[in-house]
Scaffold this active site. Structure first.
Site, short mmCIF file in Angstrom:
data_model
loop_
_atom_site.label_atom_id
_atom_site.label_comp_id
_atom_site.label_asym_id
_atom_site.label_seq_id
_atom_site.Cartn_x
_atom_site.Cartn_y
_atom_site.Cartn_z
N LYS A 172 64.74 48.87 116.45
CA LYS A 172 65.64 48.43 117.52
C LYS A 172 65.38 49.17 118.82
CE LYS A 172 69.31 47.14 114.27
NZ LYS A 172 70.67 47.42 113.77
N SER B 139 75.55 45.00 111.68
CA SER B 139 75.26 45.88 112.82
C SER B 139 75.69 45.28 114.15
CB SER B 139 73.76 46.20 112.87
OG SER B 139 73.00 45.02 113.03
#
Length: 1015
Positions: free
Chosen positions: A947, A904
């Site tokens: 996140k 990511s």
């Protein structure tokens, strides 16, 4: 020879009683011994005293005191030696006096034992008190004969003598047979011969004047009664009653009763002694006391059965119908634990697999007990193993045994308020977590509908069986189940309808109920995973059991040890099932992600595959029990911090429910509603004594804690509360020191600072300062320097200095917490100006894994490929890292002690390299995540909610995400977070660069060329 009318009274200590014609040795205190010694010295012959037992005469002051005129045969003085005390002090040693009873006496004057003892102790010359005595008549017809009876006195006396002789001869015969000494046997036989000489003649007994042979015979029998009762250690009250009975005929009848009681005691003692094997081996000696206890319990049980069978004409019941397979003899029913195991085995359904296994082991234990005799089999190793297995086996809640589930639990499920109460229970225990609560409410709704369907099915069966009474009862059950707020009426109707329902369910096998789901709560520490399981158990009114799997490395901890091993036992699942006592309990498998890996002890994770499979756990096999156990009704709840360490087959069997963490607003509400009251209660304070302002509570949640859960927040609040507790305790000490009373003055309406800030004492000049209100400015003095800066201060810190080549990426940490991580890149000169062969290398540091290293290589390759489009080079075929001044690039992710990996970081690394080579800077309030392909497409990633919450906690205002993760933001992220931040969803790197640097900051040559060609 005339008898004395005044004697010295010798008090007998409890429980000694001297009867006429008996001898006894009495311990005397030093004072009484000295007084008796003085009586010896003053008399030429053996002194005669009145031996009076210690009786409390305060309750009945008019009662006549009886005693025995006794001759003092011997007085033993205590030995003298080095233990003598100083002159003038009382001697603690005891005297021993031998007394021989002569005849009964009656005290004409009242004698108080306690007062006499005090007088003897206080007097300088100890002496015994003198009292007038009288000699009661041994025969008074009007007092000894029942005048209401039609039986003549001769017949009463004859029957009394015959009964006395029979009772006395039985006692003497039993004592002679049990005696081991020949001298005692001869003495018993001699007394028996004297009893045989007593005549049954009672003619002329009714004459009042003169003496005759009948009276002499009755007096002799009464004298023998005194001899026999006085020689035995009988009850103190019986002896006292016999001493107080002066008339011969009542005394003879009372002695007959006492001897009959003595004979019963001797018979029971002899029977108990005979029940124990006389030839005990060395191995059997340790069981001697236990066998005696069993024999006593057996006698008591037979006595209870004898009394109960008189009122119970039909002792057989339903449990005896299928007890033939246990084959328990009456002689083996002396162990209450074994009888309890037998009753539990009888309660199992005949023919079921668990009953067959239990009966098989029961018969093995019985054979061992029979082969070992009185104590051999039960003490063997195999017998102990079988007995321990039977105790574990019968303690489990088998489905064939009727479970005693609470009626309130059953009735509450079928009421219309059940789901509302469950929601209220979940909301009162936890704030937020709407997805989790939604899934649990779905399960509870299925449980309710299943219960109602079972009631309807039983009602239909009742109608088909043509049983109107059962159908009517079930109609009432269904009606009460559909009525709101009628729990008590439902319990009554269920209790009344139970006989009819049992008759139906005996023919039709009842369904096993709702299969419990396998829920897996995944989230960072402190998000309420374990407490959520407890809340579910309370909402369902079921038992709750927690099993900690952290560090479990042995498969036997799950499946149990086989019985062939020493100290074997069942596994953790069976242990929790036994503790719960119900087959439908709530089981929490805590820290399932920290279970040990496969080793030579087996794989505990693989053992959980059977437990957590809804299609297989109906026949779970524990190695110790070795009988299939139904776990399908158990509601299993697993907890984990991460899914990475859980095996794929185990994860496939669980329904994953993610608990990502709490927002700032959720933390503030949790702190206000749950954490602060909890800390106040645990520290002995009230809400009036400690109060947080909104700014102070927000500062604790944002500047002193930045975690996904609330554990650190709770500890910080606890530190503040304890600080205020110290201040309050010191204030109370000041109040006590000044001897004042607390009067709390409320602040004036014009004072904006504090409420309840000053505590005045009862005097105007005395005050004690205490401030219950906690403000933001006081936190640094209580908690220290803040670990994080909030708002503009943190942004200013990030904006300080050059930010070229630095961007912020979004990460998920090891415990499931989200956050931001800077991606730093710098140019490293190679020192070679030739432009050939050197430069172009990429160096990656920061404890990076293989996947994240590949993302860095992809980012650099894409930047080199599009360097001409981005304006970095002047030719599409030039390498931006190699030229007249070749360079290398060093890309670093801080916090090198933490391992980093995952797909990511491609977007963040690409933006960092573009910023480094173009000189453009990415604003510090922008963070991004997403993986890239070699052609520049942005692919979706996981952990979006974690996140985003981490970015929100770090005051990030703009987040760049892959376009495929748009649904995750809309579904998982709270509305207040979406409104507070700007989300940009990109499909490729060109859109990502435009969103990160701003529109028009990065110029693309392809767009410019296309525009010029059109012109």
């Amino acid at each position: 020879m005339s008898r004395p009318t005044k004697l010295a009274v010798l008090p007998l200590p409890y429980p000694i009683i001297l009867l006429p014609a008996s001898r006894v040795t009495v311990p005397l205190s030093a004072e009484v011994g000295e007084a008796l010694l003085a009586l010896f010295e003053a008399s030429d012959s053996l002194p005669v005293v009145a031996a009076v037992p210690a009786v409390d005469t305060s309750a009945n002051a008019s009662a006549v005191q009886y005693g025995t005129a006794a001759r003092v045969l011997r007085l033993v003085r205590p030995p003298l030696g080095r233990s003598n005390l100083e002159p003038g002090e009382r001697l603690p040693r005891l005297y021993l006096a031998s007394l021989h009873g002569l005849t009964r006496v009656c005290l004409e004057e009242r004698y108080d034992h306690e007062k006499a003892t005090k007088m003897t102790l206080n007097s300088t010359t100890p002496k015994l008190l003198m009292r007038k005595i009288s000699y009661p008549s041994s025969f008074q017809l009007k007092d000894s004969v029942d005048t209401n009876s039609s039986v003549p006195v001769q017949v009463q006396a004859r029957e009394s003598i015959v009964k006395f002789k029979a009772a006395a001869l039985r006692v003497l015969q039993h004592m002679a047979q049990s005696s081991q000494q020949q001298a005692r046997k001869d003495a018993f036989y001699k007394i028996a011969a004297m009893l045989e000489e007593l005549k049954d003649d009672a003619e002329g007994l009714e004459l009042e004047d003169g003496r005759n042979s009948a009276r002499d015979n009755l007096d002799r029998a009464a004298w023998m009664a005194d001899v026999l009762v006085g020689s035995e250690n009988e009850d103190w009250a019986d002896k006292l009653t016999l001493l107080s009975t002066s008339n011969s005929l009542p005394r003879l009848q009372l002695a007959t009763m006492i001897l009959t009681k003595l004979h019963t005691k001797l018979e029971v003692t002899s029977r108990i002694a005979n029940a124990v094997d006389e030839s005990l081996s060395k191995q059997q000696k340790e069981f001697f006391l236990r066998q005696q206890l069993r024999a006593i319990e057996k006698e008591l049980k037979e006595l209870q059965q004898t009394t109960s069978t008189s009122g119970n004409t039909n002792p057989s019941n339903g449990n005896n119908r299928h007890s033939g397979d246990l084959d328990l003899d009456s002689n083996e029913s002396d162990d209450t634990e074994l009888m309890d195991i037998r009753r539990k085995l009888e309660a199992m359904t005949p023919g079921s697999e668990e009953r067959k296994a239990g009966v098989r082991e029961w018969r093995r234990l019985k054979r061992l007990l029979g082969a070992g005799g009185a104590g051999g089999g039960g003490g063997s190793v195999e017998g102990g193993v079988i007995r321990g297995w039977l105790e574990w086996f019968t303690a489990l809640p088998w489905p064939s045994v009727t479970q005693s589930s609470p009626a309130s639990s059953q009735s509450s499920i079928t009421t219309s308020a059940f789901l509302a109460e469950a929601r209220a229970q979940l909301d009162s225990d936890h704030y937020g977590l709407d997805k989790v609560k939604k899934r649990l409410i779905e399960y509870l709704a299925v449980v309710k509908l299943k219960e109602l369907a079972e009631l309807a099915e039983e009602r239909r069966l009742a109608l088909e069986a043509h049983k109107p009474e059962a159908a009517e009862a079930l109609e009432e059950v269904a009606g009460a189940a559909d009525t709101d707020g009628r729990e008590k009426e439902l319990q009554v109707v269920l209790r009344q309808a139970q006989p009819a329902i049992e008759n139906l369910t005996a023919k039709v096998q009842k369904s096993k109920g709702v299969k419990g789901p396998i829920l897996l709560f995944v989230g960072p520490p402190g998000t309420g995973k374990t407490s959520l399981g407890q809340s579910i158990a309370r909402a369902l009114a079921r038992p709750f059991q927690r099993i900690s799997l952290g560090g479990v490395r042995d498969e036997a901890e799950i499946r149990g040890h086989r019985r062939t091993y020493v100290a074997s036992g069942p596994g953790l699942i069976v242990q929790a099932l036994r503790k719960a006592g119900r087959p439908d309990f709530v089981c929490l498998l805590d820290e399932i992600d920290k279970i040990g890996a496969s080793n030579f002890h087996g794989d505990p994770g693989a053992a959980l595959l059977e437990v957590l499979d809804p299609e297989q756990n109906c026949n779970f096999n524990d190695h110790y029990i070795n009988v299939p156990i139904d776990l399908s009704q158990v509601l299993f709840i697993c907890t984990a911090n991460t899914l990475e360490t859980i095996s794929a087959p185990l994860l496939d069997r669980c329904e994953v429910v993610v608990l990502p963490g709490y927002t700032h607003n959720e933390k503030l509400r949790i702190a206000r509603q749950f954490l602060l009251p909890k800390q106040l209660k645990s520290n002995g304070l009230t809400q009036d004594q400690v109060e947080f302002t909104e700014e102070a509570l927000k500062a604790v949640a944002t500047r002193y804690t930045r975690e996904a859960g609330v554990r650190t927040l709770e500890r910080s609040i606890g530190s503040v509360v304890r600080f205020k507790a110290v201040e309050w305790a010191e204030c109370l000490d000041a109040v006590e020191a000044q001897e004042g009373k607390i009067v709390v003055n409320e602040a004036s309406p014009h004072s904006p600072s504090t409420d309840l800030s000053v505590i005045n004492l009862d005097h105007p000049s005395k005050t004690a300062l205490y401030k219950p209100l906690v403000e933001e400015s006081e936190l640094e003095a209580i908690l220290g320097i803040a670990r994080w800066e909030e708002g503009d201060e943190s942004l200013a810190e990030r904006n300080r200095g050059s930010r070229r080549g630095v961007v912020y990426g979004l990460v998920v940490m090891g415990q499931g917490e989200g956050g931001i991580l800077p991606v730093e890149s710098i140019v490293v000169p190679t020192g070679n100006k030739s432009g050939s062969g050197d430069g172009g290398r990429l160096r990656l540091t920061g404890s990076l894994g293989d996947v994240i290293k590949e993302s860095g290589e992809l980012a650099l390759s894409w930047v080199k490929t599009h360097a001409y489009d981005l304006g970095i080079t002047t030719s599409p075929f030039h390498d931006p890292l190699k030229g007249s001044n070749p360079i290398d690039i060093h890309l670093h992710l801080p916090a090198g002690a933490q391992k980093k990996d995952g797909p990511s970081a491609g977007v963040a690394m690409t933006c960092a390299l573009v910023s480094l080579l173009t000189g453009a800077c990415v604003p510090t309030d922008v963070a991004m995540t997403g993986e890239i392909t070699l052609r520049g497409r942005v692919t979706p990633v996981g952990g979006i909610k974690e996140k985003v919450l981490g970015a929100h906690r770090a005051q990030i205002r703009k987040v760049i995400l892959p376009y495929a993760n748009r649904k995750d933001v809309e579904y998982d992220v709270a509305p207040e977070i979406r409104n507070a931040m700007e989300f940009v969803f990109v499909r490729n790197l060109q859109e990502a660069l435009e969103a990160a640097f701003g529109k028009g900051v990065i110029g693309w040559r392809s767009q410019l060329d296309m525009l010029e060609s059109r012109l």
